[in-house]
Scaffold this motif. Sequence first.
Motif, PDB file in Angstrom:
ATOM      1  N   UNK A 145       0.809  -1.214   0.000  1.00  0.00           N
ATOM      2  CA  UNK A 145       0.000   0.000   0.000  1.00  0.00           C
ATOM      3  C   UNK A 145       0.847   1.271   0.000  1.00  0.00           C
ATOM      4  N   UNK A 146       2.165   1.147   0.370  1.00  0.00           N
ATOM      5  CA  UNK A 146       3.042   2.328   0.342  1.00  0.00           C
ATOM      6  C   UNK A 146       4.366   1.921  -0.294  1.00  0.00           C
ATOM      7  N   UNK A 147       4.527   2.227  -1.586  1.00  0.00           N
ATOM      8  CA  UNK A 147       5.665   1.735  -2.364  1.00  0.00           C
ATOM      9  C   UNK A 147       7.012   2.181  -1.812  1.00  0.00           C
ATOM     10  N   UNK A 148       7.190   3.420  -1.338  1.00  0.00           N
ATOM     11  CA  UNK A 148       8.515   3.813  -0.833  1.00  0.00           C
ATOM     12  C   UNK A 148       9.006   2.936   0.316  1.00  0.00           C
ATOM     13  N   UNK A 149       8.097   2.455   1.175  1.00  0.00           N
ATOM     14  CA  UNK A 149       8.514   1.580   2.274  1.00  0.00           C
ATOM     15  C   UNK A 149       9.059   0.270   1.720  1.00  0.00           C
ATOM     16  N   UNK A 150       8.375  -0.303   0.744  1.00  0.00           N
ATOM     17  CA  UNK A 150       8.876  -1.540   0.149  1.00  0.00           C
ATOM     18  C   UNK A 150      10.183  -1.305  -0.591  1.00  0.00           C
ATOM     19  N   UNK A 151      10.303  -0.173  -1.285  1.00  0.00           N
ATOM     20  CA  UNK A 151      11.536   0.111  -2.017  1.00  0.00           C
ATOM     21  C   UNK A 151      12.727   0.178  -1.063  1.00  0.00           C
ATOM     22  N   UNK A 152      12.574   0.866   0.068  1.00  0.00           N
ATOM     23  CA  UNK A 152      13.653   0.919   1.056  1.00  0.00           C
ATOM     24  C   UNK A 152      14.009  -0.472   1.546  1.00  0.00           C
TER      25      UNK A 152
END
Length: 453
Positions: A145-152
Amino acid sequence: MSQAGANAAAAVAEDDQSGHLLAEQIRLLYRNTTIAQIVTLLNGALLAAIQGTALGYRAVILWFTLLAVVSFSRITLAAAFHRAAPDHRQSAIWRNLYCVGAALGGMVWGASSFMLFTPDSFVHQIFLAFVLSGMLAGAIGIMGSWFPAFALFSILIGLPTALRFAMVGEGMHIAMAWLIFLFMATMLVVAYRVNRAIVESLQLRFENRKLIDELEQRVNERTRDLSRANQDLEKFAYAASHDLQEPLRTVANFAELLSSRYSDRLDADGREFINYVVTGAHHMRKLVDDLLAYARVDAETPSPANVDCNALFGELRKDLIAAIAESGATIQCGTLPTVSGNPVQIKQVFSNLLTNAIKFRREAPPQIHIRSARENGLCIISVQDNGTGIPPKYQKRIFNMYERLHSGPRYPGTGMGLALCKKIVERHHGRIWVDSTEGAGSTFYFSLPAADA
């Protein structure tokens, strides 16, 4: 409203929707955090146990301790989020805290590619790569639901792992490094698409909710308009009926006076014409009286009282004694309940139904039975007769205003009696219906709230 004002209002509405969208995304992040961290600890324990057989347990214990500290910190953060139940204005703070936790988790798992790497056991290296790849794939469902968290999280796992395999320098390990890098890139693409699907789904939900709210508002406004129009119409009917009484009374009185004083001076046609005037005036007065009674149901709002239907029926039997004697009717009445309502209006319902049962009779004298039953806090009263009955196609229409099945002098009336009964019963939160067979009689049922309900 000026164009600038409209643009400002639209911007505020858009910002508000964006805030609620972000809040829902963050809520989805924290919803599965606790179970995700429990699974993380189990995976970490399994990895530590397997790698410890080849490395020894000093480095393994250190790494797992770091993992446990980060996981329990994230569980604590999730619990704080659920206790706080923040509104959309605080979403950015909780989003940033979650991203910090995701970054720390990614760093610990990325560190395992160095701390738990077994130079002398290719099998353990493959197992390490397998576990880390599984963590990447599984994180999509948690952080989608929050792509930046997964990217990190994914970059901090994938890059150190690919780098560690590449540092070995052998062809197989370099190939493994490229595979890990490509897998990480693929997971980033998949996570981005998952994120867009979630965001679009949330946007559609908010748009549907907004549309539903707008429709509900329109329905409520329309209902208020219709209610106001009905009230105005009822007030008009009440006022018009009241104002019509005096002119009609004057016409009827003068027509009767003309008939009594000058009938001997008129021929047969003249006397017949005057009779038409008198009859029409009386019928019109009766129609106006019925319309006035119908409008008065809503115009008068007395406090409800306990109405003893047995006592009420006793009064009504005295009122109808002439009609009962003239028709030879027999009325059998069981024990009736005490109901809650307006006694005058409830007596009107009984009166109309009994009058109809006496009036709409066949050659045989009317046989009328009144019974009652109790169901779900309501008293259901029935009035059964052996009269003419009602054809099935008319059994709903008879409760409409001015609806008459019979015409002519044998069955006089205005067609307002059953409409008045329906209005009174429904105003008492009950309903009225009929079960009838043409030529074999009818049974009218109506429900009223029990006094002790």
